[in-house]
Design a protein around this motif. Structure first.
Motif, mmCIF file in Angstrom:
data_model
loop_
_atom_site.group_PDB
_atom_site.id
_atom_site.type_symbol
_atom_site.label_atom_id
_atom_site.label_comp_id
_atom_site.label_asym_id
_atom_site.label_seq_id
_atom_site.Cartn_x
_atom_site.Cartn_y
_atom_site.Cartn_z
ATOM 1 N N GLU A 89 -9.000 3.371 1.695
ATOM 2 C CA GLU A 89 -9.906 2.304 1.253
ATOM 3 C C GLU A 89 -9.764 1.062 2.129
ATOM 4 O O GLU A 89 -10.746 0.409 2.468
ATOM 5 C CB GLU A 89 -9.636 1.937 -0.211
ATOM 6 C CG GLU A 89 -10.029 3.005 -1.193
ATOM 7 C CD GLU A 89 -11.526 3.095 -1.397
ATOM 8 O OE1 GLU A 89 -12.246 2.123 -1.120
ATOM 9 O OE2 GLU A 89 -11.968 4.166 -1.847
ATOM 10 N N ASP B 199 -5.259 4.368 -1.120
ATOM 11 C CA ASP B 199 -5.342 2.926 -0.872
ATOM 12 C C ASP B 199 -5.461 2.630 0.620
ATOM 13 O O ASP B 199 -6.219 1.750 1.026
ATOM 14 C CB ASP B 199 -4.118 2.208 -1.435
ATOM 15 C CG ASP B 199 -4.156 2.070 -2.947
ATOM 16 O OD1 ASP B 199 -5.242 2.243 -3.539
ATOM 17 O OD2 ASP B 199 -3.094 1.804 -3.541
ATOM 18 N N VAL C 260 0.873 -1.165 0.000
ATOM 19 C CA VAL C 260 0.000 0.000 0.000
ATOM 20 C C VAL C 260 0.913 1.219 0.000
ATOM 21 O O VAL C 260 1.681 1.424 0.939
ATOM 22 C CB VAL C 260 -0.934 -0.001 1.235
ATOM 23 C CG1 VAL C 260 -1.710 1.288 1.323
ATOM 24 C CG2 VAL C 260 -1.878 -1.196 1.172
#
Length: 62
Positions: free
Chosen positions: A46, A43, A38
């Motif tokens: 999320e 990201d 990541v």
């Protein structure tokens, strides 16, 4: 089959265990298992939202 433990009910109003650090640690575990790291804030956000849905939201959607 046993009773499910997740999602947590009732939803805690302020669960001190749900931190930015939790998402970072989960991201590290995913990377150790061969998933891409990541790298972006989007990201990570999320991932944090997915964790929240798993932990606290029935059916995984708000």
């Amino acid at each position: 089959m046993s009773e499910r433990a997740y999602p947590i009910r009732p939803v805690p109003s302020d669960d001190r265990r749900f931190t930015f650090g939790l998402a970072i640690e989960v991201a590290a575990v995913l990377e150790r298992h061969g998933y891409p790291p990541v790298k972006s804030g989007e990201d990570l956000l999320e991932l944090q939202q997915a964790l929240f849905r798993f932990l606290y939201v029935e059916g995984g959607t708000p």
